[in-house]
Design a protein around this motif. Structure first.
Motif, short mmCIF file in Angstrom:
data_model
loop_
_atom_site.label_atom_id
_atom_site.label_comp_id
_atom_site.label_asym_id
_atom_site.label_seq_id
_atom_site.Cartn_x
_atom_site.Cartn_y
_atom_site.Cartn_z
N MET A 198 -53.58 -0.72 34.02
CA MET A 198 -54.49 0.17 33.28
C MET A 198 -53.75 1.41 32.78
N THR A 199 -52.67 1.77 33.49
CA THR A 199 -51.98 3.03 33.19
C THR A 199 -50.67 2.81 32.44
N PHE A 200 -50.30 1.55 32.18
CA PHE A 200 -48.98 1.29 31.59
C PHE A 200 -48.82 1.85 30.18
N LEU A 201 -49.90 1.76 29.37
CA LEU A 201 -49.81 2.31 28.02
C LEU A 201 -49.59 3.82 28.07
N ALA A 202 -50.31 4.47 28.99
CA ALA A 202 -50.18 5.92 29.13
C ALA A 202 -48.74 6.29 29.53
N GLY A 203 -48.20 5.51 30.47
CA GLY A 203 -46.83 5.77 30.92
C GLY A 203 -45.83 5.60 29.80
N HIS A 204 -46.05 4.55 29.01
CA HIS A 204 -45.15 4.29 27.89
C HIS A 204 -45.23 5.43 26.86
N GLU A 205 -46.44 5.90 26.57
CA GLU A 205 -46.63 7.02 25.64
C GLU A 205 -45.92 8.27 26.15
N ALA A 206 -46.03 8.52 27.46
CA ALA A 206 -45.41 9.70 28.04
C ALA A 206 -43.89 9.59 27.95
N LYS A 207 -43.39 8.37 28.17
CA LYS A 207 -41.95 8.16 28.09
C LYS A 207 -41.45 8.38 26.65
N LYS A 208 -42.19 7.85 25.68
CA LYS A 208 -41.80 8.01 24.28
C LYS A 208 -41.76 9.48 23.88
N ALA A 209 -42.73 10.22 24.39
CA ALA A 209 -42.84 11.62 24.01
C ALA A 209 -41.80 12.49 24.70
N SER A 210 -41.41 12.08 25.92
CA SER A 210 -40.56 12.97 26.72
C SER A 210 -39.14 12.46 26.90
N GLY A 211 -38.94 11.14 26.70
CA GLY A 211 -37.64 10.55 26.93
C GLY A 211 -37.27 10.42 28.40
N LYS A 212 -38.25 10.62 29.28
CA LYS A 212 -37.97 10.52 30.71
C LYS A 212 -38.09 9.07 31.20
N PRO A 213 -37.42 8.75 32.32
CA PRO A 213 -37.47 7.37 32.82
C PRO A 213 -38.87 6.98 33.30
N LEU A 214 -39.19 5.70 33.11
CA LEU A 214 -40.51 5.18 33.47
C LEU A 214 -40.38 4.12 34.58
N VAL A 215 -41.10 4.38 35.69
CA VAL A 215 -41.21 3.39 36.77
C VAL A 215 -42.62 2.82 36.74
N VAL A 216 -42.75 1.50 36.67
CA VAL A 216 -44.10 0.93 36.81
C VAL A 216 -44.22 0.21 38.16
N ILE A 263 -54.93 -8.52 29.26
CA ILE A 263 -54.40 -7.83 30.43
C ILE A 263 -52.97 -8.29 30.72
N PHE A 264 -52.77 -9.60 30.62
CA PHE A 264 -51.43 -10.13 30.81
C PHE A 264 -50.45 -9.45 29.84
N ASN A 265 -50.84 -9.34 28.57
CA ASN A 265 -49.97 -8.72 27.57
C ASN A 265 -49.64 -7.27 27.91
N LEU A 266 -50.65 -6.55 28.38
CA LEU A 266 -50.41 -5.15 28.74
C LEU A 266 -49.47 -5.04 29.93
N GLU A 267 -49.67 -5.94 30.91
CA GLU A 267 -48.79 -5.92 32.08
C GLU A 267 -47.34 -6.19 31.67
N LYS A 268 -47.19 -7.20 30.83
CA LYS A 268 -45.86 -7.60 30.38
C LYS A 268 -45.21 -6.49 29.56
N PHE A 269 -45.99 -5.91 28.67
CA PHE A 269 -45.50 -4.81 27.83
C PHE A 269 -45.01 -3.65 28.70
N MET A 283 -44.08 -3.63 31.85
CA MET A 283 -42.89 -3.96 32.64
C MET A 283 -41.64 -4.02 31.76
N GLU A 284 -41.82 -4.50 30.53
CA GLU A 284 -40.67 -4.56 29.61
C GLU A 284 -40.19 -3.17 29.21
N LYS A 285 -41.16 -2.26 28.98
CA LYS A 285 -40.79 -0.91 28.55
C LYS A 285 -40.29 -0.05 29.70
#
Lengths: 402, 422
Positions: free
Chosen positions: B149-167, B185-191, B193-195
């Motif tokens: 549920m939070t992966f998109l938010a984490g990815h957005e934060a990473k893009k904006a800040s350039g900081k490392p992302l742990v999922v 949901i599967f797609n979001l999970e995969k996305f 983990m890939e990012k």
């Protein structure tokens, strides 16, 4: 001979169970009866229905001497609750009894399914109830009506053996076939009278009176008289109008005129040339049987199916019934009065009714009558209470052994 | 060290193990001096002595209308990963309703339910807008996300800040759906983990699923087992007084009554045990979408004098039930980790767990069965109940294992991972 219009009103209240009687209570707290809400419900219905409706009937009887003849069946658990919570209601029924125009029927004390599940218990409960009625109302019942009008040939035979001269049943179309419910019949292999319910006319009052789905305005006495007169003009000997007494002021609100309907109907019928109000006992004595009626399968007045499926239609209902009745012999052998009392209070058919899962159509009626959130919740609480009684029984047995 | 964490639930508002795990982990991390800002969709209930700075995405990060619309458009561009998301989303529709209710210059506050309801997917995307905003405006060392549920938010934060992302994957769609995953949901999970720079998961079985089914490189996935709070262990003694007085044994199932937890296998085994030995009762505690079906199934076996349902239990009744029980069973069909057996061990109860659970990997001395093998489950129940020695030995061994399981060790491991990025 005039057409006999036979009103029978059912009065019943179960001992409802506490909604918080949980797993942890089993074997520890034995207070699974919800006395608080039973009292509240009884007080509410007394105020809305029993007291005002009894007043209407008593006044009608006094105003029209000998003309108003009606009948009641009051379950033992309802009588117990009158004694516990609203003695004034019992007194008002006793006043009705004293007029001599009111017949009280016999049924199973606990409004139970014993007729289906244990003949032994069935006979005991009917005898207990008959004795109680005699004690409270000063008349020995001669008409038997079974829980929810559950009926078949066998039940009629037992009723005859118990000395009853009449019994009641639902006028189920598929059992009657071409026959009319407006005649008196003889149950197969008996010599007693069988009085059937005219469900169309009974439901006109009990269900459709002010139901917006069926009618724009509430039913009036004049309109209802035209329905009755249509039958009496065809010289039918009898019309059986059987319904819950709570119809008058509880299921239908006083504001919609249900109590005035009762008063006016009594008034109009007492003055009618072609119809007379008669009790089941009187109908059985004066109307000739049209012949034998063979009803081997169970019938009842519940739901669309008019069979046992409202109480014994799913695994939850069947398993609780099976467990309860499997304890019968040991419970009685224990001679422990408290245990016998609690066990019997659990035999009341309402507990099974609450666990009914027929959701559509008739499910709405089940939901209206059930204090629980779902049939499964009702089952869980019911099963907990049964297990409490079972554990107490086992403890009593262990004590006796050691 | 400052960590920006995204989660979906946090005590006291929790609906399952995710919130409990997030609490245990963050509490131990904060003791190690890690400064955590934890974002949930909506703060519910009162927060006391929280180990983190808890922020609700709904009102802590308000956005003006124009900003909101810009971000919505921006998401529309890259939401291709979730082109399949469209059934859940209708941005135009959403903007329309927003326009009609808000005046031109008013600030728009994004509303969240924070539940797992019908609008979950829409809330997930809206929640991600908050990720960008936080990533831009504040500085953190690491971004750490809990479940899809939070992966998109984490990815957005990473893009904006350039900081490392742990999922952090506490469960996958395969566990929850019984191998019948929802594609979005599967797609979001995969996305996610890939990012991510690194994926943490809670058991080896989970790592296998992540590698096999999501195609994530094994070296990017680290297994860190969950732990259990032990602070209240000393208080358990007095609860034992609830223990029933007779010599009946109680066998317990406690958890959500859902397909994933395997409740029907518990009932099947109960029927076999009840046929063979007396003085045993089975209790199924919890609520869930299979509860009604399970009640009917049990009733159809005519074992209602030996099998009881409790409905949903609050914390006190839960403790009470544990303290009454003699054996705990977790027959899960697919369990990423499974914290409840550890609670049972805390209460000195032997446990039987399915091989299809993460916890089976660390409980060396528990009895383990395949969830479908109800014959073996029934036999194991009979063995333990009829041999107090065996039960006792299992308890002692399990308790030794439990001593090794501590959020402190989990936190040390997680902090090491953070430090690798500094």
């Amino acid at each position: 001979m005039k057409t006999a219009v036979c009103f029978y009103f059912q009065v019943h209240q179960p001992f409802r169970l506490r909604k918080d009687y949980d797993f942890f209570s089993i074997g520890k707290n034995h207070n699974f009866i919800d006395h608080t809400s039973n009292r509240q419900i009884m007080e509410k219905i007394a105020k809305n229905c029993y007291l005002p409706a009894n007043k209407v009937l008593l006044e009608a009887i006094k105003k029209n001497p000998g003309k108003i003849n009606i009948s009641f069946s009051i379950s033992g658990t309802a009588l117990e609750q009158f004694e516990l919570y609203t003695p004034e209601v019992l007194e008002s029924f006793q006043e009705l009894a004293q007029t001599g125009n009111v017949e009280f029927l016999a049924e199973t004390w606990h409004h139970s399914l014993a007729s289906v599940l244990s003949e032994n218990e069935f006979v005991e409960q009917v005898k207990l109830h008959r004795d109680k009625i005699q004690k409270v109302f000063g008349q020995k019942p001669t008409t038997f009506r079974n829980t929810e009008l559950i009926y078949n040939n066998r039940i009629a035979t037992i009723a005859e053996q118990l000395g009853f001269t009449a019994t009641l049943a639902e006028g189920v179309d598929k059992m009657l076939g071409w026959r009319s419910p407006n005649f008196i019949y003889t149950p197969k292999d008996t010599n007693i009278a069988l009085l059937l319910k005219n469900y169309k006319l009974s439901d006109e009052i009990a269900f459709r009176f002010s139901n917006k789905f069926w009618r724009e305005k509430p039913l009036t006495a004049a309109e209802y008289m035209t329905y009755l007169e249509k039958l009496s003009s065809r010289k039918v000997p009898y019309i059986g109008l059987f319904m819950d007494y709570e119809t008058f002021g509880e299921h239908h609100r006083k504001e919609d005129g249900i109590l005035s309907l009762l008063a006016e109907l009594m008034n109009l019928l007492s003055k009618n040339d072609s119809m007379e109000l008669a009790t089941p006992k009187e109908v059985a004595r004066t109307r000739r049987s049209m012949g034998e009626l063979d009803i081997p399968e169970y019938t009842s007045w519940a739901d669309r199916e008019r069979d046992l499926s409202a109480w014994l239609g799913n695994s939850m209902q069947n398993s609780t019934a099976k467990l309860l009745y499997s304890m019968e012999k040991d419970i009685k052998t224990s001679k422990n009065e408290e245990l016998i009392r609690d066990w019997r209070r659990l035999l009341t058919s309402d507990h099974n009714y609450y666990a009914c899962t027929k959701y559509y159509g008739d499910g709405a009626v089940h939901n209206y009558f059930s204090p629980y959130n779902s049939p499964h919740d009702a089952f869980m609480i019911y099963a907990n209470a049964i297990n409490d009684v079972k554990i107490r029984l086992e403890r009593t047995q262990n004590q006796t052994e050691s | 060290m400052k960590v920006l964490m995204f989660g979906w639930e946090f005590p006291p508002h929790i609906s399952g193990g995710l919130g409990t795990a997030c609490f245990g982990l963050t509490k131990a991390l904060s003791k190690l001096g890690v400064d955590i800002t934890f974002i949930v969709p909506k703060i519910k209930g009162e927060q006391k002595d929280s180990p983190v700075t808890l922020l609700g995405a709904d009102n802590i990060v308000p956005m003006t209308k124009s900003e909101f619309e810009k971000q919505t458009e921006h998401l529309e561009e890259y939401i291709e990963i979730g082109s399949t998301l469209t059934p859940y989303l209708d941005f135009d529709e959403y903007k329309k309703t927003k326009k009609s209710t808000d005046g031109d210059n008013n600030d728009v506050t994004i509303e969240f339910s924070g539940n797992y309801g019908q609008n979950l997917m829409e809330e997930v995307v809206r929640y991600s807008l908050v990720g960008e905003k936080l990533g831009k405006e504040q500085s953190y060392d690491v971004i750490h996300c809990h479940d899809w549920m939070t992966f998109l938010a984490g990815h957005e934060a990473k893009k904006a800040s350039g900081k490392p992302l742990v999922v952090h994957v506490h469960s996958t769609e395969f566990d929850r759906s019984g191998n019948n995953p929802n594609t979005e949901i599967f797609n979001l999970e995969k996305f996610g983990m890939e990012k991510a720079d690194l994926v943490i998961t809670v058991s080896k079985r989970m790592k296998d699923i992540i590698v096999d089914k999501y195609g994530i490189a094994a070296k990017k996935v680290t297994v860190i087992y969950n732990a259990v709070e032990k602070d209240d262990i000393s208080e358990l003694g007095k609860l034992r007084e609830f223990k029933k007085s007779n010599n009946e044994k109680i066998v317990l199932f406690l958890g959500r009554i859902t397909m994933q937890k395997g409740p029907e296998y518990f009932i099947e085994a109960a029927r076999m045990v009840i046929e063979k030995i007396p003085n045993v009762r089975f209790v199924m505690a919890g609520a869930g979408d299979l509860a009604k079906k399970m009640i009917e199934k049990m009733a159809s076996m005519d074992i209602i004098d030996r099998f009881h349902f409790t409905g949903f239990l609050g914390p006190n009744d839960r403790e009470r039930l544990f303290s009454m029980s003699d054996l705990y069973i977790m027959p899960s069909v697919s369990e990423p980790f499974g914290i409840t057996p550890l609670e049972a061990i805390k209460h000195n109860i032997p446990v039987i767990v399915s091989n299809q659970s993460g916890i089976a990997e660390i409980l060396e001395d528990a009895i383990k069965i395949d969830f479908w093998n109800t014959d073996k489950l029934a036999q194991s129940i009979i063995d333990i109940l009829s041999s107090p020695h065996q039960g006792h030995a299992i308890i002692e061994n399990n308790k030794r294992t439990l001593e090794q399981i501590d959020w402190k060790y989990v936190a040390i491991h997680v902090r090491e991972i953070y430090q690798n990025y500094l």
